[in-house]
Scaffold this active site. Structure first.
Site, PDB file in Angstrom:
ATOM      1  N   TYR A   1      23.511  21.270  29.737  1.00 19.60           N
ATOM      2  CA  TYR A   1      22.512  22.117  30.391  1.00 19.60           C
ATOM      3  C   TYR A   1      21.250  21.308  30.668  1.00 19.60           C
ATOM      4  O   TYR A   1      20.743  21.268  31.796  1.00 19.60           O
ATOM      5  CB  TYR A   1      22.202  23.316  29.485  1.00 19.60           C
ATOM      6  CG  TYR A   1      21.306  24.348  30.116  1.00 19.60           C
ATOM      7  CD1 TYR A   1      21.832  25.465  30.751  1.00 19.60           C
ATOM      8  CD2 TYR A   1      19.920  24.217  30.067  1.00 19.60           C
ATOM      9  CE1 TYR A   1      21.019  26.416  31.327  1.00 19.60           C
ATOM     10  CE2 TYR A   1      19.088  25.156  30.635  1.00 19.60           C
ATOM     11  CZ  TYR A   1      19.639  26.253  31.262  1.00 19.60           C
ATOM     12  OH  TYR A   1      18.812  27.188  31.827  1.00 19.60           O
TER      13      TYR A   1
ATOM     14  N   ASP B   1      17.379  29.489  38.004  1.00 16.59           N
ATOM     15  CA  ASP B   1      16.092  29.949  37.442  1.00 16.59           C
ATOM     16  C   ASP B   1      15.156  28.801  37.097  1.00 16.59           C
ATOM     17  O   ASP B   1      13.963  28.855  37.372  1.00 16.59           O
ATOM     18  CB  ASP B   1      16.285  30.936  36.261  1.00 16.59           C
ATOM     19  CG  ASP B   1      17.078  30.408  35.081  1.00 16.59           C
ATOM     20  OD1 ASP B   1      17.602  29.278  35.165  1.00 16.59           O
ATOM     21  OD2 ASP B   1      17.145  31.130  34.058  1.00 16.59           O
TER      22      ASP B   1
ATOM     23  N   ASP C   1      17.310  35.175  31.255  1.00 16.23           N
ATOM     24  CA  ASP C   1      17.889  36.006  30.193  1.00 16.23           C
ATOM     25  C   ASP C   1      16.819  36.834  29.495  1.00 16.23           C
ATOM     26  O   ASP C   1      17.012  38.025  29.209  1.00 16.23           O
ATOM     27  CB  ASP C   1      18.617  35.118  29.174  1.00 16.23           C
ATOM     28  CG  ASP C   1      19.675  34.258  29.835  1.00 16.23           C
ATOM     29  OD1 ASP C   1      20.015  34.536  30.997  1.00 16.23           O
ATOM     30  OD2 ASP C   1      20.153  33.310  29.190  1.00 16.23           O
TER      31      ASP C   1
ATOM     32  N   GLU D   1      23.147  31.380  39.691  1.00 15.67           N
ATOM     33  CA  GLU D   1      23.419  30.657  38.443  1.00 15.67           C
ATOM     34  C   GLU D   1      22.795  29.269  38.498  1.00 15.67           C
ATOM     35  O   GLU D   1      22.962  28.549  39.485  1.00 15.67           O
ATOM     36  CB  GLU D   1      24.940  30.564  38.259  1.00 15.67           C
ATOM     37  CG  GLU D   1      25.400  30.743  36.839  1.00 15.67           C
ATOM     38  CD  GLU D   1      25.084  32.127  36.280  1.00 15.67           C
ATOM     39  OE1 GLU D   1      24.023  32.288  35.644  1.00 15.67           O
ATOM     40  OE2 GLU D   1      25.911  33.042  36.475  1.00 15.67           O
TER      41      GLU D   1
ATOM     42  N   GLY E   1      28.501  34.106  26.902  1.00 16.44           N
ATOM     43  CA  GLY E   1      27.830  33.954  28.194  1.00 16.44           C
ATOM     44  C   GLY E   1      27.052  35.193  28.589  1.00 16.44           C
ATOM     45  O   GLY E   1      26.683  35.376  29.748  1.00 16.44           O
TER      46      GLY E   1
ATOM     47  N   GLU F   1      12.873  29.403  22.357  1.00 17.05           N
ATOM     48  CA  GLU F   1      14.144  28.699  22.562  1.00 17.05           C
ATOM     49  C   GLU F   1      13.903  27.221  22.902  1.00 17.05           C
ATOM     50  O   GLU F   1      14.602  26.342  22.422  1.00 17.05           O
ATOM     51  CB  GLU F   1      14.943  29.394  23.665  1.00 17.05           C
ATOM     52  CG  GLU F   1      16.390  29.104  23.566  1.00 17.05           C
ATOM     53  CD  GLU F   1      17.287  30.242  24.038  1.00 17.05           C
ATOM     54  OE1 GLU F   1      18.391  29.926  24.444  1.00 17.05           O
ATOM     55  OE2 GLU F   1      16.904  31.421  23.999  1.00 17.05           O
TER      56      GLU F   1
HETATM   57  C1  GLA Z   1      21.666  30.217  30.554  1.00 14.36           C
HETATM   58  C2  GLA Z   1      20.134  30.117  30.544  1.00 14.36           C
HETATM   59  C3  GLA Z   1      19.532  30.780  31.774  1.00 14.36           C
HETATM   60  C4  GLA Z   1      20.191  30.293  33.065  1.00 14.36           C
HETATM   61  C5  GLA Z   1      21.717  30.336  32.936  1.00 14.36           C
HETATM   62  C6  GLA Z   1      22.400  29.728  34.116  1.00 14.36           C
HETATM   63  O1  GLA Z   1      22.055  31.547  30.412  1.00 14.36           O
HETATM   64  O2  GLA Z   1      19.612  30.731  29.393  1.00 14.36           O
HETATM   65  O3  GLA Z   1      18.135  30.542  31.804  1.00 14.36           O
HETATM   66  O4  GLA Z   1      19.740  29.020  33.407  1.00 14.36           O
HETATM   67  O5  GLA Z   1      22.179  29.683  31.772  1.00 14.36           O
HETATM   68  O6  GLA Z   1      22.148  30.456  35.265  1.00 14.36           O
END
Ligand code: GLA
Length: 389
Positions: free
Chosen positions: A220, A36, A170, A33, A122, A158
């Site tokens: 974020y 990426d 994702d 988590e 999520g 995005e």
């Molecule tokens: C969101 C983002 C992903 C990743 C997760 C955390 O889902 O879209 O790219 O960074 O958070 O792991």
């Protein structure tokens, strides 16, 4: 679950034509988590909850979009996708059209969307929407690009249209997911490895807290900046590094005291999470459920105390789940600040798990959670053949 024949009927009623049907899945992240966007490793799986796009081509350059989920409709021109003050859900689509248009020539289209992926749960409803509409728009144009390029185009949409500087996990899961497999992604090389889930011999259960705290997008981007700051500072001791991915747990231990406390904790999460993800992928491959579960527990703790992206409801859900019989591991999944947890649960304990966790969570928060088993599913595809015509 979406009734596909109803979706098609709704499309024909609205637009007066017969559509083709495409879909892409949501995802649940097993572990890895916030790694990426640090060039690290992630281990998600695409799930059997999908976003469906019914679509028919038009002879102009207009895209009309409607969504059953948000009960809203709007339109944009392919040549001026930013012209309208689109609602967020439609921005994902306009953004994908805009990024694809730089590679292929699109056609206008009529689109109706429905989804099984909960918004804000999520489970990456946004990537499912981007990748499903991208796949559908390409088909209308009679053109294709490499799947990897489609995932990157969805991510760019995005970044540029929604303003969330997300990583690639994702969109890759929505594109490359495979039935009965988890997907190990190296987010630097973009190489993927399909890992069969059969050795796990346990159910993967999602518990949606049904809370969504508003912090998500700004927090974020802030975490991302803190990681970049960490790389800058660590580079003074480790000159070769480009991202936190390049820092081993041992090297981090040597130099972490050079960092201010907040940045140190953010970096510690990422460096240790990368290491856990690789070990978890091996544990999954070997069917070592206890080891996988313990890595998941450590991941949650690190996200809670070092990365600070959990919240009271997620912590509570994990805490209740961890006390149940037959639970190997539980952790928050996805970006955080609400949404869902992922739990690895022995099949014979599923009923009592679901009942007790739902009851205790509801008792403590007065919120009804959604708890369900997910199966790993395939990435984006055309579903037209599955319809009763
Ligand atoms: C969101 C983002 C992903 C990743 C997760 C955390 O889902 O879209 O790219 O960074 O958070 O792991």
């Amino acid at each position: 679950m979406v009734d596909l024949n109803r979706l098609i009927a709704g499309f024909s009623e609205r637009y007066g034509s017969k559509p083709r049907l495409f879909s892409a899945p949501g995802r649940v992240n097993i572990i890895g988590e916030h790694t990426d966007y640090n060039d690290g490793f992630v281990l998600p799986m695409a799930i059997d909850r999908r976003t469906f796009v019914a679509i028919a081509p038009r002879n102009d350059r207009i895209v009309r979009v409607a969504s059953v989920i948000v009960n809203d409709a709007t339109e944009f021109k392919i040549d001026q996708p930013r012209e309208l003050s689109l609602h967020t859900w439609a921005k994902y689509i306009a953004g994908v059209a805009w990024t694809l248009e730089s590679r292929i020539t699109l056609r206008g289209a009529d689109i109706l969307i429905d989804s099984e992926v909960p918004i804000g749960g999520g489970l990456s409803s946004s990537a499912a929407l981007e990748v499903a509409t991208g796949t559908a728009l390409m088909a209308m144009a009679g053109a294709t690009i490499e799947p990897e390029q489609l995932a990157l185009a969805a991510q760019k949409a995005e970044h540029d249209f929604v303003g969330a500087k997300v990583g690639i996990m994702d969109q890759f899961a929505a594109t490359f997911g495979r039935k009965d497999h988890a997907l190990l992604i190296d987010c630097r090389s973009l190489k993927t490895k399909q890992i069969p889930l059969r050795n796990l011999n346990a159910a993967i259960v999602v518990c949606n807290t049904n809370v969504k705290h508003q912090l998500m997008s700004s927090a974020y981007n802030q975490r991302r900046a803190e990681c970049e700051q960490g790389v800058e500072l660590l580079r003074q001791c480790l000159p070769g590094i480009r991202a936190l991915r390049d820092v081993s747990v041992a090297d981090f231990g040597k130099y972490e005291n050079e960092l201010p406390d907040l940045v140190r904790r953010r970096c510690r999460h990422v460096v240790t999470e990368n290491d856990r993800t690789l070990r978890a992928a091996q544990a999954l491959q070997d069917g070592e459920r206890e080891l996988l579960g313990s890595l998941m527990r450590q991941s949650h703790e690190s996200l809670r105390s070092d990365y600070e992206v959990s919240c009271r409801e997620l912590d509570l859900m994990v805490e209740i789940a961890s006390r149940q019989e037959g639970v190997f591991g539980a952790r928050m999944t996805g970006g955080g600040f609400g949404g869902s947890t992922i739990n690895i649960v022995r099949a014979d304990e599923l009923n009592s798990f679901t009942q007790t966790v739902a009851g205790e969570y509801r008792g403590a928060t007065k919120i009804n959670p959604d708890i369900y088993v997910v199966e790993a599913d395939d990435g984006a595809r055309e579903d037209s053949d599955n319809l009763i015509s």
